[in-house]
Design a protein around this motif. Structure first.
Motif, PDB file in Angstrom:
ATOM      1  N   GLY A 209      68.512  60.050 -86.832  1.00  0.00           N
ATOM      2  CA  GLY A 209      68.383  58.998 -87.271  1.00  0.00           C
ATOM      3  C   GLY A 209      69.368  58.276 -87.123  1.00  0.00           C
ATOM      4  O   GLY A 209      70.085  57.391 -87.815  1.00  0.00           O
ATOM      5  N   ILE A 210      70.260  58.468 -85.932  1.00  0.00           N
ATOM      6  CA  ILE A 210      71.393  57.160 -85.296  1.00  0.00           C
ATOM      7  C   ILE A 210      70.973  56.836 -83.803  1.00  0.00           C
ATOM      8  O   ILE A 210      70.023  57.136 -83.647  1.00  0.00           O
ATOM      9  CB  ILE A 210      72.718  58.364 -84.887  1.00  0.00           C
ATOM     10  N   SER A 211      72.020  56.057 -83.508  1.00  0.00           N
ATOM     11  CA  SER A 211      71.568  55.509 -82.182  1.00  0.00           C
ATOM     12  C   SER A 211      72.084  56.209 -81.338  1.00  0.00           C
ATOM     13  O   SER A 211      73.137  56.942 -80.934  1.00  0.00           O
ATOM     14  CB  SER A 211      72.515  53.771 -82.089  1.00  0.00           C
ATOM     15  N   ALA A 212      71.656  56.459 -79.788  1.00  0.00           N
ATOM     16  CA  ALA A 212      71.925  56.455 -78.591  1.00  0.00           C
ATOM     17  C   ALA A 212      73.628  56.087 -78.017  1.00  0.00           C
ATOM     18  O   ALA A 212      73.813  56.980 -78.163  1.00  0.00           O
ATOM     19  CB  ALA A 212      70.908  56.218 -77.935  1.00  0.00           C
ATOM     20  N   GLU A 213      73.842  55.316 -79.200  1.00  0.00           N
ATOM     21  CA  GLU A 213      74.928  55.386 -78.620  1.00  0.00           C
ATOM     22  C   GLU A 213      76.142  55.888 -79.055  1.00  0.00           C
ATOM     23  O   GLU A 213      76.707  56.501 -78.844  1.00  0.00           O
ATOM     24  CB  GLU A 213      75.665  53.549 -78.737  1.00  0.00           C
ATOM     25  N   THR A 214      75.596  56.380 -80.889  1.00  0.00           N
ATOM     26  CA  THR A 214      76.539  57.269 -81.186  1.00  0.00           C
ATOM     27  C   THR A 214      76.320  58.659 -80.797  1.00  0.00           C
ATOM     28  O   THR A 214      77.666  58.868 -80.537  1.00  0.00           O
ATOM     29  CB  THR A 214      76.128  56.771 -83.134  1.00  0.00           C
ATOM     30  N   VAL A 215      75.306  58.737 -80.098  1.00  0.00           N
ATOM     31  CA  VAL A 215      75.661  60.022 -79.750  1.00  0.00           C
ATOM     32  C   VAL A 215      76.506  59.676 -78.320  1.00  0.00           C
ATOM     33  O   VAL A 215      77.646  61.151 -78.587  1.00  0.00           O
ATOM     34  CB  VAL A 215      74.102  60.648 -79.095  1.00  0.00           C
TER      35      VAL A 215
ATOM     36  N   ASP B 228      66.175  60.734 -77.786  1.00  0.00           N
ATOM     37  CA  ASP B 228      65.687  62.141 -78.769  1.00  0.00           C
ATOM     38  C   ASP B 228      66.574  62.226 -79.795  1.00  0.00           C
ATOM     39  O   ASP B 228      66.140  62.339 -81.266  1.00  0.00           O
ATOM     40  CB  ASP B 228      65.566  63.051 -77.988  1.00  0.00           C
ATOM     41  N   LEU B 229      67.993  63.192 -79.619  1.00  0.00           N
ATOM     42  CA  LEU B 229      68.691  63.029 -80.248  1.00  0.00           C
ATOM     43  C   LEU B 229      68.726  61.527 -81.843  1.00  0.00           C
ATOM     44  O   LEU B 229      69.270  62.073 -82.836  1.00  0.00           O
ATOM     45  CB  LEU B 229      70.441  62.862 -80.451  1.00  0.00           C
ATOM     46  N   GLY B 230      68.915  60.804 -80.274  1.00  0.00           N
ATOM     47  CA  GLY B 230      68.342  59.398 -82.102  1.00  0.00           C
ATOM     48  C   GLY B 230      68.049  59.698 -83.521  1.00  0.00           C
ATOM     49  O   GLY B 230      68.567  59.698 -84.375  1.00  0.00           O
TER      50      GLY B 230
END
Length: 184
Positions: free
Chosen positions: A37-43, A31-33
């Motif tokens: 506008g970023i990936s879940a991996e970045t989160v 959801d945050l991604g």
């Protein structure tokens, strides 16, 4: 210009966080991604890089892996506006601290509608999160100042809110970084 640099898009996370309107108060990495506008991996990498041992850790997930949106929003806004450095005497002037603490507190003196947990607006939550960072750095923020700024009934409410927010942050499990990285 290489193909790699030509295909990169710069994302202003501050703008994305300010504009986001999640439907739930608690959000997953996916959801945050999507919101930012970023990936879940970045989160997940934020959580790994800014762990509980850091001065300003990334907000902890609950047992279902969801994070409180107001805490994540506040954290993102602080990343590009960190705690001011101490002056030559090793202290931060109150005028500097006051400005930093209130940076995202737009119209905070009005009774704002609750947008997050604890019945706080995002501006109120941001002030409390900044107070916690300042206190971890050795600053002392007067409870009466906080009570007045947040338009709370008494200093006991201030202490209770700070305690609840701190307890949430300390419950975060440590995660390993995956795949991609990003800076905030």
């Amino acid at each position: 210009m290489s193909n790699a640099s030509a295909s990169r898009t710069t994302i202003n996370l501050d703008e994305q966080a300010r504009a986001a309107r999640p439907t739930d108060r608690r959000v997953s990495a996916l959801d945050l991604g999507e919101l930012l506008g970023i990936s879940a991996e970045t989160v997940d990498n934020f959580a790994a890089c800014y762990g509980p041992e850091t001065l300003d850790p990334f907000p902890a997930p609950d047992g279902d892996g969801r994070r409180e949106w107001a805490a994540v929003r506040s954290w993102i806004l602080r990343c590009n506006d960190p705690l001011p450095e101490p002056g030559a005497e090793g202290k931060r002037p109150w005028s500097t601290m006051n400005a930093w603490l209130l940076r995202n507190a737009v119209n905070i003196r009005r009774k704002a509608p609750a947008e997050g947990a604890h019945g706080l607006s995002h501006g109120h939550r941001d002030v409390l999160e900044r107070i916690l960072v300042a206190e971890r750095a050795g600053e002392s923020i007067p409870p009466l100042w906080t009570e007045e700024v947040l338009v709370l009934e008494d200093t006991n409410k201030v202490a209770l809110l700070l305690k609840e927010i701190t307890a949430q942050a300390s419950q975060r499990p440590r995660s390993e970084p995956r795949g991609e990285t990003a800076s905030v």
